[in-house]
Design an enzyme around this catalytic site. Structure first.
Site, short mmCIF file in Angstrom:
data_model
loop_
_atom_site.label_atom_id
_atom_site.label_comp_id
_atom_site.label_asym_id
_atom_site.label_seq_id
_atom_site.Cartn_x
_atom_site.Cartn_y
_atom_site.Cartn_z
CE LYS A 96 -17.41 -6.28 3.11
NZ LYS A 96 -16.92 -7.28 3.44
CD GLU A 126 -1.81 -2.33 1.45
OE1 GLU A 126 -0.69 -2.65 1.93
OE2 GLU A 126 -2.73 -3.18 1.73
CG MET A 146 22.39 11.70 3.96
SD MET A 146 23.87 13.02 3.00
CE MET A 146 22.68 13.44 1.57
CG PHE A 179 -10.04 -9.09 11.35
CD1 PHE A 179 -9.06 -9.40 11.87
CD2 PHE A 179 -10.46 -8.93 10.07
CE1 PHE A 179 -8.07 -9.90 10.92
CE2 PHE A 179 -9.36 -9.68 9.35
CZ PHE A 179 -8.33 -10.05 9.62
CD GLN A 180 -7.82 -6.96 7.87
OE1 GLN A 180 -8.72 -6.50 7.09
NE2 GLN A 180 -6.63 -7.42 7.48
C1 LIG Z 1 12.13 5.30 5.63
C2 LIG Z 1 13.45 5.78 5.93
N1 LIG Z 1 14.19 5.42 6.88
C3 LIG Z 1 15.41 6.01 7.48
C4 LIG Z 1 15.79 7.12 6.79
C5 LIG Z 1 17.22 7.83 7.35
N2 LIG Z 1 18.14 7.76 5.97
C6 LIG Z 1 18.22 9.18 5.24
S1 LIG Z 1 19.31 8.77 4.10
C7 LIG Z 1 19.77 7.13 4.38
C8 LIG Z 1 20.75 6.44 3.90
C9 LIG Z 1 20.48 6.10 2.47
O1 LIG Z 1 21.08 4.97 1.91
P1 LIG Z 1 21.04 4.91 0.38
O2 LIG Z 1 19.74 4.30 0.02
O3 LIG Z 1 22.03 3.55 0.40
O4 LIG Z 1 21.52 5.99 -0.29
P2 LIG Z 1 22.86 6.79 -0.16
O5 LIG Z 1 22.75 7.79 0.72
O6 LIG Z 1 24.17 5.68 0.02
O7 LIG Z 1 23.03 7.35 -1.72
C10 LIG Z 1 18.84 6.93 5.71
C11 LIG Z 1 19.01 5.54 6.38
C12 LIG Z 1 14.91 7.62 5.75
N3 LIG Z 1 15.19 8.96 5.28
N4 LIG Z 1 13.98 7.02 5.45
#
Ligand SMILES: Cc1ncc(C[n+]2csc(CCOP(=O)(O)OP(=O)(O)O)c2C)c(N)n1
Length: 564
Positions: free
Chosen positions: A162, A50, A474, A112-113
């Site tokens: 529903k 979803e 990042m 439920f749900q």
């Molecule tokens: C759902 C979610 N969980 C955690 C984060 C925190 N977060 C931001 S950037 C990142 C790393 C992303 O890694 P990747 O997809 O390998 O990309 P890169 O930075 O290596 O290009 C994380 C964990 C987020 N933005 N979204």
């Protein structure tokens, strides 16, 4: 005409001209799905999660400018959708999300749900409804589409029990929307606009600060015309990439945390900020007290609540940026003299030459920035570019030569990993002519990888380009800079067999180690026109620069990082 609540949902979508619904069925919404089975006015695309249905609807909405539609069941169906809804809310994306609910007699019984869906969505929607009588459905659905698309766009949630979808009532969709308390101002105050033009004519270093609201308002042409006529330079936010077009001599790239030196310095030195459809987000302003310290502010926004929320505006103008900028252009004729700003443009030129956006090549490795530039050289205008969240996202915003609005689709406000791939499917559905690329990371892509199946089944090919640094890059970057290289839970050395993975779903995969291999893989993936995964090994420890550390001032950028 008498019909069931479920039939009304279908009829309303038909009246709204909806051609695509992204969704996932379940018990509470089965009556509606039964009606979907019987119709062929729109296509229902069954995503495999979803959250992905909502992101796909977002991608579709962003690329087409139309309202995206997603449909889910109650309970876990709805909670899975919430991340997408919150994402759309933060980025002002017009959506209508319809969810099933348990029958009215069971609401509040921990059935439920059952979950209090409208309670959950209240804080992350522009508006929401729990429909308790089928007779209300035509009005509610009509209002939902109207609310989503007008004013500051956003997601609207309609929760339908529903038994309401089974109830028979009169369907009349002809009544106009009448909402006493909702009347967006579009025109902008004429006196304020005049005063703003006087301020521009008197300024020495005016700067256009362009936000995503321009793209929502389809106002890029008007903004380009205004900039051209007045000769005022512009910086773009992340959300506004593509507004001016990369080849426009007046655009100084992106500003903010990972903005260019020139863009951030221009914002620090300007004496008049002309904010258009931008919301002075903390990723843009850095330390608020130091932001554009010597400048007055003109702020044009359709959302009155955005004005002077973070930065005080001397010239607040509530209105549709398209209309207001058109007015400004008319009024500026003969009043604003571009010659006056020539020294200012020279200063900006100097900033640009001092520290242009760039990166150091390294023999034997592919730099991630190179990959983005290369996609730009090979596909340019012909591609729509979505991204996930992380370093790859920032490099895309910095290095891709966006030439038009709606070409760049990304999760700005919420920063949702897992956004890119499903959004890129929605983008493909909305613009079948162009190549849909998702630039992603080895972390992000695994957050909605199940959509490989949807992409194959519905022939919505996306080329996923993984900038694979074997890290949650990042977060690793912040750990390098601010946590003494303690790489807590960010090492992704363990990797799947990417090619095998995508092939098992019926797509194509490539492992890329050299630039030549990248070119060949991209060319092949475009030709094959099926879902693809190009796994590019890039240098592991590359950092996104420049960087304004969180809470720092824009003019104090980290321009390089040398390992001690
Ligand atoms: C759902 C979610 N969980 C955690 C984060 C925190 N977060 C931001 S950037 C990142 C790393 C992303 O890694 P990747 O997809 O390998 O990309 P890169 O930075 O290596 O290009 C994380 C964990 C987020 N933005 N979204």
């Amino acid at each position: 005409m008498q019909m069931s609540g479920a039939q009304m949902v279908i009829e309303a979508l038909k009246h709204e001209g909806v051609d695509t619904v992204f969704g996932y069925p379940g018990g509470a919404i089965m009556n509606v799905y039964d009606e979907i089975y019987k119709q062929d006015d729109f296509q229902h695309i069954l995503t495999r999660h979803e959250q992905a249905a909502v992101h796909a609807a977002e991608g579709y909405a962003k690329v087409t400018g139309k309202v995206g539609v997603a449909m889910v069941t109650s309970g876990p169906g709805f909670t899975n959708a919430v991340t997408g809804i919150a994402d759309a809310y933060m980025d002002s994306i017009p959506l209508v999300v319809i969810s099933g609910q348990v029958p009215m007699s069971l609401i509040g019984t921990d059935a439920f749900q059952e979950i209090d869906s409208v309670g959950i969505s209240r804080s992350c929607t522009k508006h929401n409804y729990l429909v308790t009588d089928a007779a209300d459905l035509p009005r509610v659905l009509k209002e939902a589409f109207y609310l989503a698309a007008t004013g500051r766009p956003g997601p609207v949630h309609v929760d339908i029990p529903k038994d309401v979808t089974a109830q028979i009532a009169e369907f009349d969709y002809s009544r106009p929307v009448e909402m006493e308390t909702y009347k967006p101002t579009t025109k902008g105050n004429a006196r304020q606009i005049k005063k703003a033009i006087e301020a521009i004519a008197a300024a020495k270093r005016p700067l256009l600060y362009l936000g995503g609201g321009i793209i929502s308002a389809n106002a890029a042409d008007e903004v380009r015309a205004f900039a051209k006529m007045t000769g005022i330079p512009a910086v773009e936010t992340f959300m506004a990439r593509g507004t001016m077009g990369a080849d426009n001599p007046l655009v100084i790239s992106m500003l903010g945390m990972h903005g260019s030196y020139a863009a951030n310095m221009a914002m620090s030195e300007t004496d008049l900020v002309i904010g258009l459809g931008a919301r002075f987000d903390d990723r843009v302003t850095g330390k608020l007290s130091e932001f554009a310290k010597n400048a007055d502010v003109i702020h044009v926004d359709i959302d009155p609540a955005s004005i002077s929320k973070l930065v005080n505006a001397e010239y607040p103008i509530v209105g549709d940026v398209k209309y207001v900028v058109e007015e400004m252009t008319t009024l500026a004729k003969g009043k604003v003299d571009p010659e006056r700003y020539a020294p200012w443009l020279e200063t900006i030129d100097h900033f640009n030459k001092l520290h242009p956006l760039g990166y150091e090549e390294e023999a034997g490795t592919i730099k991630p920035q190179w990959v983005i530039e290369r996609i730009g050289q090979l596909l340019g205008e012909k591609a729509n570019i979505s991204t996930d969240v992380g370093q790859h996202q920032m490099w895309t915003a910095q290095f891709y030569p966006f030439t038009r609005p709606r070409q760049f689709i990304s999760s700005g406000g919420l920063g949702t990993m897992g956004f890119g791939f499903p959004a890129a499917m929605g983008v493909k559905r909305g613009d079948m002519e162009r190549v849909s690329i998702n630039v992603t990371g080895d972390g992000s892509i695994l957050m909605n990888i199940q959509e490989l199946m949807t992409s194959v089944e519905y022939k919505l090919p996306v080329i996923n380009v993984i900038l694979n640094n074997h890290f949650l890059g990042m977060v690793r970057q912040w750990q390098t800079l601010f946590y003494d290289k303690r790489y807590s839970e960010t090492d992704l050395s363990m990797q799947p067999n990417w090619v095998g993975l995508v092939e098992s779903f019926g797509g194509v995969g490539y492992n890329v180690e050299t630039k030549e291999e990248f070119d060949a893989a991209l060319k092949d993936a475009v030709e094959k026109n099926v879902v693809a995964m190009i796994n590019v090994s890039v240098s592991r420890f590359e950092n996104v620069l420049p960087m304004v550390p969180a809470g720092g001032s824009l003019f104090n950028m980290m321009l390089e990082y040398k390992d001690k």
